[in-house]
Scaffold this motif. Structure first.
Motif, PDB file in Angstrom:
ATOM      1  N   UNK A 215      -2.196   5.345   2.350  1.00  0.00           N
ATOM      2  CA  UNK A 215      -1.194   5.505   3.348  1.00  0.00           C
ATOM      3  C   UNK A 215      -2.032   5.282   4.905  1.00  0.00           C
ATOM      4  N   UNK A 216      -3.425   5.939   4.780  1.00  0.00           N
ATOM      5  CA  UNK A 216      -3.969   5.429   6.003  1.00  0.00           C
ATOM      6  C   UNK A 216      -4.335   3.977   6.317  1.00  0.00           C
ATOM      7  N   UNK A 217      -4.640   3.465   4.968  1.00  0.00           N
ATOM      8  CA  UNK A 217      -4.804   1.820   5.157  1.00  0.00           C
ATOM      9  C   UNK A 217      -3.833   1.171   5.606  1.00  0.00           C
ATOM     10  N   UNK A 218      -2.508   1.491   5.054  1.00  0.00           N
ATOM     11  CA  UNK A 218      -1.116   1.050   5.597  1.00  0.00           C
ATOM     12  C   UNK A 218      -1.164   1.059   6.885  1.00  0.00           C
ATOM     13  N   UNK A 219      -1.567   2.420   7.653  1.00  0.00           N
ATOM     14  CA  UNK A 219      -1.081   2.655   9.014  1.00  0.00           C
ATOM     15  C   UNK A 219      -2.138   2.132   9.939  1.00  0.00           C
TER      16      UNK A 219
ATOM     17  N   UNK B 177       0.742  -1.162   0.002  1.00  0.00           N
ATOM     18  CA  UNK B 177      -0.153  -0.223  -0.176  1.00  0.00           C
ATOM     19  C   UNK B 177       0.806   1.164  -0.044  1.00  0.00           C
ATOM     20  N   UNK B 178       1.968   1.164   0.725  1.00  0.00           N
ATOM     21  CA  UNK B 178       2.762   2.375   0.774  1.00  0.00           C
ATOM     22  C   UNK B 178       3.620   2.663  -0.522  1.00  0.00           C
ATOM     23  N   UNK B 179       3.768   1.585  -1.105  1.00  0.00           N
ATOM     24  CA  UNK B 179       4.487   1.733  -2.362  1.00  0.00           C
ATOM     25  C   UNK B 179       3.698   2.271  -3.536  1.00  0.00           C
TER      26      UNK B 179
ATOM     27  N   UNK C 105       7.826   3.755   5.080  1.00  0.00           N
ATOM     28  CA  UNK C 105       8.686   4.811   4.496  1.00  0.00           C
ATOM     29  C   UNK C 105       9.484   4.655   3.269  1.00  0.00           C
ATOM     30  N   UNK C 106      10.315   3.568   3.540  1.00  0.00           N
ATOM     31  CA  UNK C 106      11.142   2.976   2.289  1.00  0.00           C
ATOM     32  C   UNK C 106      10.296   2.396   1.107  1.00  0.00           C
ATOM     33  N   UNK C 107       9.071   1.846   1.502  1.00  0.00           N
ATOM     34  CA  UNK C 107       8.294   1.487   0.336  1.00  0.00           C
ATOM     35  C   UNK C 107       7.689   2.585  -0.234  1.00  0.00           C
ATOM     36  N   UNK C 108       7.115   3.453   0.409  1.00  0.00           N
ATOM     37  CA  UNK C 108       6.623   4.907  -0.145  1.00  0.00           C
ATOM     38  C   UNK C 108       7.730   5.406  -0.968  1.00  0.00           C
ATOM     39  N   UNK C 109       8.892   5.757  -0.502  1.00  0.00           N
ATOM     40  CA  UNK C 109       9.722   6.365  -1.197  1.00  0.00           C
ATOM     41  C   UNK C 109      10.270   5.686  -2.477  1.00  0.00           C
ATOM     42  N   UNK C 110      10.309   4.157  -2.426  1.00  0.00           N
ATOM     43  CA  UNK C 110      10.599   3.638  -3.518  1.00  0.00           C
ATOM     44  C   UNK C 110       9.543   3.656  -4.720  1.00  0.00           C
ATOM     45  N   UNK C 111       8.414   3.648  -4.339  1.00  0.00           N
ATOM     46  CA  UNK C 111       7.287   3.881  -5.112  1.00  0.00           C
ATOM     47  C   UNK C 111       7.291   5.166  -5.927  1.00  0.00           C
TER      48      UNK C 111
END
Length: 102
Positions: free
Chosen positions: A60-64, A7-9, A76-82
């Motif tokens: 992001x809300x779902x991931x949290x 989800x974050x990605x 955070x790494x997954x988000x930044x990688x996406x």
């Protein structure tokens, strides 16, 4: 890979996609969107940017959900990688197969 990282990605990808559409809306230019095609104007780009940001925020809300603490974890790494993957793909595709420039 766990669900929150996926989800974050994808949230990172959506947020990255919003950036050029925000820039287009602010600068009054035209940029391709699925809403109105290649000739999408600033308002359409603003709407598309908002939809991408809302989708990213929802992911992001779902991931949290269900996680304790206030600091990021590896999401955070997954988000930044996406974000990086999408931005890199768009930069390269626009360089070699321009859809938004003459």
């Amino acid at each position: 890979m766990n669900a929150s990282r996926v989800q974050s990605f994808f949230a990172g990808m959506l947020v990255a996609n919003s950036a050029p559409h925000i820039a287009t809306a602010v600068s009054g230019r035209r940029h391709l969107t699925p809403l109105a095609g290649r000739d999408s104007g600033p308002v359409t780009n603003g709407v598309w940017a908002g939809l991408n940001l809302a989708g990213g925020a929802a992911l992001l809300l779902a991931a949290r959900k269900g996680k304790a603490g206030v600091r990021w974890d590896r999401d955070l790494v997954a988000f930044e990688t996406g974000y990086l993957a999408f931005a890199s793909w768009m930069a390269l595709s626009e360089r070699f197969f321009p859809m938004n420039s003459e």
